[in-house]
Design a protein around this motif. Structure first.
Motif, PDB file in Angstrom:
ATOM      1  N   LEU A   1       0.828  -1.198   0.000  1.00  0.00           N
ATOM      2  CA  LEU A   1       0.000   0.000   0.000  1.00  0.00           C
ATOM      3  C   LEU A   1       0.868   1.254   0.000  1.00  0.00           C
ATOM      4  CD1 LEU A   1      -2.695   1.579   0.563  1.00  0.00           C
ATOM      5  CD2 LEU A   1      -2.235   1.176   2.980  1.00  0.00           C
ATOM      6  N   GLU A   2       0.597   2.136  -0.914  1.00  0.00           N
ATOM      7  CA  GLU A   2       1.200   3.481  -0.947  1.00  0.00           C
ATOM      8  C   GLU A   2       0.069   4.449  -1.292  1.00  0.00           C
ATOM      9  OE1 GLU A   2       4.387   4.555  -0.458  1.00  0.00           O
ATOM     10  OE2 GLU A   2       5.144   2.535  -0.084  1.00  0.00           O
ATOM     11  N   ARG A   3      -0.173   5.436  -0.417  1.00  0.00           N
ATOM     12  CA  ARG A   3      -1.229   6.413  -0.668  1.00  0.00           C
ATOM     13  C   ARG A   3      -0.697   7.801  -0.342  1.00  0.00           C
ATOM     14  NH1 ARG A   3      -5.126   4.831   2.784  1.00  0.00           N
ATOM     15  NH2 ARG A   3      -6.060   3.454   1.262  1.00  0.00           N
ATOM     16  N   SER A   4      -1.022   8.765  -1.190  1.00  0.00           N
ATOM     17  CA  SER A   4      -0.656  10.166  -0.956  1.00  0.00           C
ATOM     18  C   SER A   4      -1.930  10.987  -0.862  1.00  0.00           C
ATOM     19  CB  SER A   4       0.185  10.700  -2.113  1.00  0.00           C
ATOM     20  OG  SER A   4       1.403  10.000  -2.203  1.00  0.00           O
ATOM     21  N   TYR A   5      -1.920  11.942   0.035  1.00  0.00           N
ATOM     22  CA  TYR A   5      -3.061  12.827   0.235  1.00  0.00           C
ATOM     23  C   TYR A   5      -2.721  14.229  -0.280  1.00  0.00           C
ATOM     24  CZ  TYR A   5      -4.815   9.170   3.310  1.00  0.00           C
ATOM     25  OH  TYR A   5      -5.256   7.975   3.808  1.00  0.00           O
TER      26      TYR A   5
ATOM     27  N   SER B   1       2.176   4.301   3.988  1.00  0.00           N
ATOM     28  CA  SER B   1       2.881   3.171   3.408  1.00  0.00           C
ATOM     29  C   SER B   1       2.645   1.969   4.313  1.00  0.00           C
ATOM     30  CB  SER B   1       4.374   3.479   3.314  1.00  0.00           C
ATOM     31  OG  SER B   1       5.067   2.386   2.763  1.00  0.00           O
ATOM     32  N   GLY B   2       2.285   0.832   3.718  1.00  0.00           N
ATOM     33  CA  GLY B   2       2.028  -0.349   4.533  1.00  0.00           C
ATOM     34  C   GLY B   2       1.540  -1.521   3.715  1.00  0.00           C
TER      35      GLY B   2
ATOM     36  N   ILE C   1       2.085   3.023   8.185  1.00  0.00           N
ATOM     37  CA  ILE C   1       2.596   4.202   8.856  1.00  0.00           C
ATOM     38  C   ILE C   1       2.193   5.421   8.028  1.00  0.00           C
ATOM     39  CG2 ILE C   1       4.667   5.448   9.603  1.00  0.00           C
ATOM     40  CD1 ILE C   1       4.159   2.927  11.229  1.00  0.00           C
ATOM     41  N   MET C   2       1.533   6.363   8.693  1.00  0.00           N
ATOM     42  CA  MET C   2       1.190   7.622   8.040  1.00  0.00           C
ATOM     43  C   MET C   2       2.261   8.641   8.409  1.00  0.00           C
ATOM     44  SD  MET C   2      -2.149  10.101   8.394  1.00  0.00           S
ATOM     45  CE  MET C   2      -3.145   9.316   7.132  1.00  0.00           C
ATOM     46  N   THR C   3       2.816   9.268   7.395  1.00  0.00           N
ATOM     47  CA  THR C   3       3.773  10.346   7.601  1.00  0.00           C
ATOM     48  C   THR C   3       3.074  11.649   7.253  1.00  0.00           C
ATOM     49  OG1 THR C   3       5.582   8.861   6.986  1.00  0.00           O
ATOM     50  CG2 THR C   3       6.058  11.226   6.999  1.00  0.00           C
ATOM     51  N   LEU C   4       2.903  12.493   8.258  1.00  0.00           N
ATOM     52  CA  LEU C   4       2.240  13.781   8.046  1.00  0.00           C
ATOM     53  C   LEU C   4       3.172  14.735   7.306  1.00  0.00           C
ATOM     54  CD1 LEU C   4       0.583  14.204  11.566  1.00  0.00           C
ATOM     55  CD2 LEU C   4      -0.397  13.189   9.496  1.00  0.00           C
ATOM     56  N   SER C   5       2.612  15.796   6.778  1.00  0.00           N
ATOM     57  CA  SER C   5       3.414  16.745   5.999  1.00  0.00           C
ATOM     58  C   SER C   5       4.519  17.387   6.840  1.00  0.00           C
ATOM     59  CB  SER C   5       2.524  17.825   5.379  1.00  0.00           C
ATOM     60  OG  SER C   5       1.808  18.508   6.393  1.00  0.00           O
TER      61      SER C   5
ATOM     62  N   LYS D   1       5.133  10.800  12.387  1.00  0.00           N
ATOM     63  CA  LYS D   1       4.675   9.481  11.939  1.00  0.00           C
ATOM     64  C   LYS D   1       3.646   8.918  12.913  1.00  0.00           C
ATOM     65  CE  LYS D   1       8.949   8.392   9.540  1.00  0.00           C
ATOM     66  NZ  LYS D   1       8.557   8.242   8.176  1.00  0.00           N
ATOM     67  N   LEU D   2       2.578   8.332  12.364  1.00  0.00           N
ATOM     68  CA  LEU D   2       1.490   7.748  13.143  1.00  0.00           C
ATOM     69  C   LEU D   2       1.147   6.370  12.602  1.00  0.00           C
ATOM     70  CD1 LEU D   2      -0.881  10.855  12.976  1.00  0.00           C
ATOM     71  CD2 LEU D   2       0.568  10.235  14.906  1.00  0.00           C
ATOM     72  N   GLN D   3       0.629   5.496  13.461  1.00  0.00           N
ATOM     73  CA  GLN D   3       0.094   4.211  13.008  1.00  0.00           C
ATOM     74  C   GLN D   3      -1.209   4.478  12.256  1.00  0.00           C
ATOM     75  OE1 GLN D   3       2.145   1.750  13.007  1.00  0.00           O
ATOM     76  NE2 GLN D   3       1.472   0.415  14.644  1.00  0.00           N
ATOM     77  N   SER D   4      -1.444   3.744  11.190  1.00  0.00           N
ATOM     78  CA  SER D   4      -2.649   3.914  10.382  1.00  0.00           C
ATOM     79  C   SER D   4      -3.311   2.556  10.187  1.00  0.00           C
ATOM     80  CB  SER D   4      -2.270   4.526   9.032  1.00  0.00           C
ATOM     81  OG  SER D   4      -3.379   4.590   8.185  1.00  0.00           O
ATOM     82  N   ASN D   5      -4.617   2.470  10.461  1.00  0.00           N
ATOM     83  CA  ASN D   5      -5.386   1.230  10.275  1.00  0.00           C
ATOM     84  C   ASN D   5      -6.753   1.572   9.701  1.00  0.00           C
ATOM     85  OD1 ASN D   5      -3.611  -0.723  11.702  1.00  0.00           O
ATOM     86  ND2 ASN D   5      -4.034   0.637  13.423  1.00  0.00           N
ATOM     87  N   ARG D   6      -7.225   0.714   8.789  1.00  0.00           N
ATOM     88  CA  ARG D   6      -8.577   0.831   8.225  1.00  0.00           C
ATOM     89  C   ARG D   6      -9.117  -0.564   8.007  1.00  0.00           C
ATOM     90  NH1 ARG D   6      -9.060   5.407   3.575  1.00  0.00           N
ATOM     91  NH2 ARG D   6      -7.969   7.046   4.666  1.00  0.00           N
ATOM     92  N   LYS D   7     -10.455  -0.675   8.044  1.00  0.00           N
ATOM     93  CA  LYS D   7     -11.083  -1.956   7.723  1.00  0.00           C
ATOM     94  C   LYS D   7     -12.438  -1.669   7.077  1.00  0.00           C
ATOM     95  CE  LYS D   7     -10.592  -5.482  10.391  1.00  0.00           C
ATOM     96  NZ  LYS D   7     -10.664  -6.475  11.462  1.00  0.00           N
TER      97      LYS D   7
END
Length: 82
Positions: A23-27, A34-35, A54-58, A62-68
């Motif tokens: 997973l790679e996503r940009s906002y 990235s995960g 891991i979400m890297t803010l601008s 860095k923060l943990q990121s989870n979705r379901k």
């Protein structure tokens, strides 16, 4: 030579996605994730999508990121439950 193409059903598209994905996503705000994303077939009409990363803010934090989500094939595409 003539090849006939069989139209994929919404369920078969989800079947093709089962497994683990990178997973790679940009906002738009400059943040990135990235995960790993995973599609699991729960039963004949329900698929579970989950992602961890891991979400890297601008600003570099860095923060943990989870979705379901739960995907269910429907006549017009997919119903998504979150």
């Amino acid at each position: 030579m003539h090849h006939s193409l069989k139209k994929k059903t919404n369920s078969s598209i989800l079947n093709d996605l089962t497994g683990q994905w990178h997973l790679e996503r940009s906002y738009d705000n400059g943040s990135k994730v990235s995960g790993t994303a995973v599609f699991i077939k729960k039963n004949t009409s329900e698929f579970e999508y989950s992602e961890k990363g891991i979400m890297t803010l601008s600003d570099g934090k860095k923060l943990q990121s989870n979705r379901k989500y739960i995907y269910k094939p429907s006549p017009d595409g997919f119903a998504v439950y979150f």
